[in-house]
Design an enzyme around this catalytic site. Structure first.
Site, PDB file in Angstrom:
ATOM      1  N   SER A  85       0.844  -1.195   0.000  1.00  0.00           N
ATOM      2  CA  SER A  85       0.000   0.000   0.000  1.00  0.00           C
ATOM      3  C   SER A  85       0.886   1.255   0.000  1.00  0.00           C
ATOM      4  O   SER A  85       1.688   1.427  -0.910  1.00  0.00           O
ATOM      5  CB  SER A  85      -0.967  -0.034   1.183  1.00  0.00           C
ATOM      6  OG  SER A  85      -1.976   0.944   1.048  1.00  0.00           O
ATOM      7  N   ASP A 181      -8.315  -3.021  -7.418  1.00  0.00           N
ATOM      8  CA  ASP A 181      -7.706  -2.737  -6.121  1.00  0.00           C
ATOM      9  C   ASP A 181      -8.756  -2.213  -5.140  1.00  0.00           C
ATOM     10  O   ASP A 181      -9.362  -1.157  -5.348  1.00  0.00           O
ATOM     11  CB  ASP A 181      -6.593  -1.708  -6.290  1.00  0.00           C
ATOM     12  CG  ASP A 181      -5.869  -1.434  -4.993  1.00  0.00           C
ATOM     13  OD1 ASP A 181      -4.859  -2.081  -4.730  1.00  0.00           O
ATOM     14  OD2 ASP A 181      -6.340  -0.565  -4.225  1.00  0.00           O
ATOM     15  N   HIS A 251      -0.917  -8.309  -0.264  1.00  0.00           N
ATOM     16  CA  HIS A 251      -0.707  -9.719  -0.547  1.00  0.00           C
ATOM     17  C   HIS A 251       0.419 -10.358   0.259  1.00  0.00           C
ATOM     18  O   HIS A 251       0.254 -11.443   0.809  1.00  0.00           O
ATOM     19  CB  HIS A 251      -0.362  -9.906  -2.030  1.00  0.00           C
ATOM     20  CG  HIS A 251      -1.305  -9.253  -2.979  1.00  0.00           C
ATOM     21  ND1 HIS A 251      -1.256  -7.900  -3.266  1.00  0.00           N
ATOM     22  CD2 HIS A 251      -2.323  -9.762  -3.715  1.00  0.00           C
ATOM     23  CE1 HIS A 251      -2.209  -7.596  -4.142  1.00  0.00           C
ATOM     24  NE2 HIS A 251      -2.869  -8.697  -4.430  1.00  0.00           N
TER      25      HIS A 251
END
Length: 319
Positions: A85, A181, A251
């Site tokens: 992020s 996203d 992830h």
């Protein structure tokens, strides 16, 4: 990330378990907590008198690198800068600077996980996204700290968008992204004052979305993929990417989202995210894959209980 018994839990591609993380399980892992609001780019001497705050994220980054070099990082044969992020954006912005810390004998690469925040100049919300980044640049005094190769072509505000920075990065870089996203769809399409209750509910549960809202998400996917394709159009094999269609953000630190991703419906070219990254990092093979078939946002889950999922994952990894 929450603390457990005073320590930071590492999972997924940061896990010390060689069964599920055969490529990186025995690495030294250091986490720099995100605490400055500028992806560690700010370096303002004066203290904000209104809030009694300092904007000196760049000094945090430099201090951490100095400490890691002091305890031996400079002697590493392999080094990897990664983040998720805002940390993924920080990875992009600091990638070449990180590489410069090492000798030529060290394999140095970067992985940005869900850090490719798009400007989407001709897509809805572009003015809002640009205004938000302008606020970050102004507040943190980033006019002269962003990559000079970008500042020679764009305004400082536009140099916070990865699409304008990535083309000039010399260090090998891998992008792990979702074309749907979750964070960008939830947060970056509309300003907080323009977010309707319907959109709020939809983006937090896809079952509540109508076709108008799904169309917005599909348009985001189209814009995201085209932006990324344009960004990497002239890239060599030093660039790697894994772009899927799951409604997800983040992830690397999660087993289901990285090392076992294929078993929740998130694999590409018959590889999990972790396998794709490992093959690319260790130069076993290139990996540049986008999911061009699924044009609807979807949850990537499994009906298996955790032990069953982990057994399938373990057998697949070591097949």
């Amino acid at each position: 990330m929450s603390l457990k018994n005073g320590s930071v839990p590492f999972g997924g591609m940061l896990d010390h378990n060689s069964t599920f993380n055969p490529d990186f399980y025995n690495w030294h892992v250091f986490k720099i907590f995100y605490c400055d609001g500028s992806s560690f780019m700010s370096d303002v001497e004066n203290v904000d008198p209104k809030h009694n705050l300092t904007y000196r994220g760049a000094r945090i980054y430099d201090a951490m690198m100095d400490e890691l070099l002091r305890i031996g990082m400079g002697n590493a044969k392999n080094a990897l800068l990664s983040g998720t992020s805002a940390g993924g954006l920080a990875t992009i912005l600091h990638c070449d600077k990180f590489q410069a810390l090492f000798h030529n004998a060290t394999r140095v690469k970067c992985i940005s996980d869900s850090g490719f925040f798009i400007h989407g100049e001709h897509f809805m919300g572009a003015d809002w996204r640009e205004a938000f980044f302008f606020g970050v640049v102004s507040t943190h005094g980033l006019m002269n700290t962003l990559p000079t190769s970008c500042l020679s072509k764009f305004s400082p505000t536009l140099c916070l968008f990865p699409e304008n920075v990535v083309p000039d990065i010399q260090t090998p870089l891998f992008l792990i992204e979702s074309a749907f996203d979750l964070y960008q769809i939830q947060t970056n399409l509309f300003s907080p004052s323009d977010t309707s209750p319907r959109w709020y509910n939809c983006t937090r549960n896809l079952m509540f979305c109508n076709w108008t809202e799904i169309k917005i998400m599909k348009d985001f996917r189209y814009t995201f993929i085209n932006t990324l394709k344009s960004t990497i159009a002239d890239s060599s094999s030093r660039r790697g990417y894994f772009v899927h269609s799951c409604y997800l953000h983040g992830h690397m630190n999660y087993k289901r989202s990285s090392t076992c991703s294929s078993f929740v419906g998130n694999g590409l070219a018959n590889k999990t995210i972790a396998q794709a990254v490992g093959d690319w990092y260790f130069d076993r093979s290139e990996f540049q894959e986008m999911d061009m078939l699924n044009d609807l946002p979807r949850y990537c889950t499994s009906t298996d209980d955790q032990p069953t999922l982990e057994k399938k994952c373990r057998d697949y990894i070591h097949r």
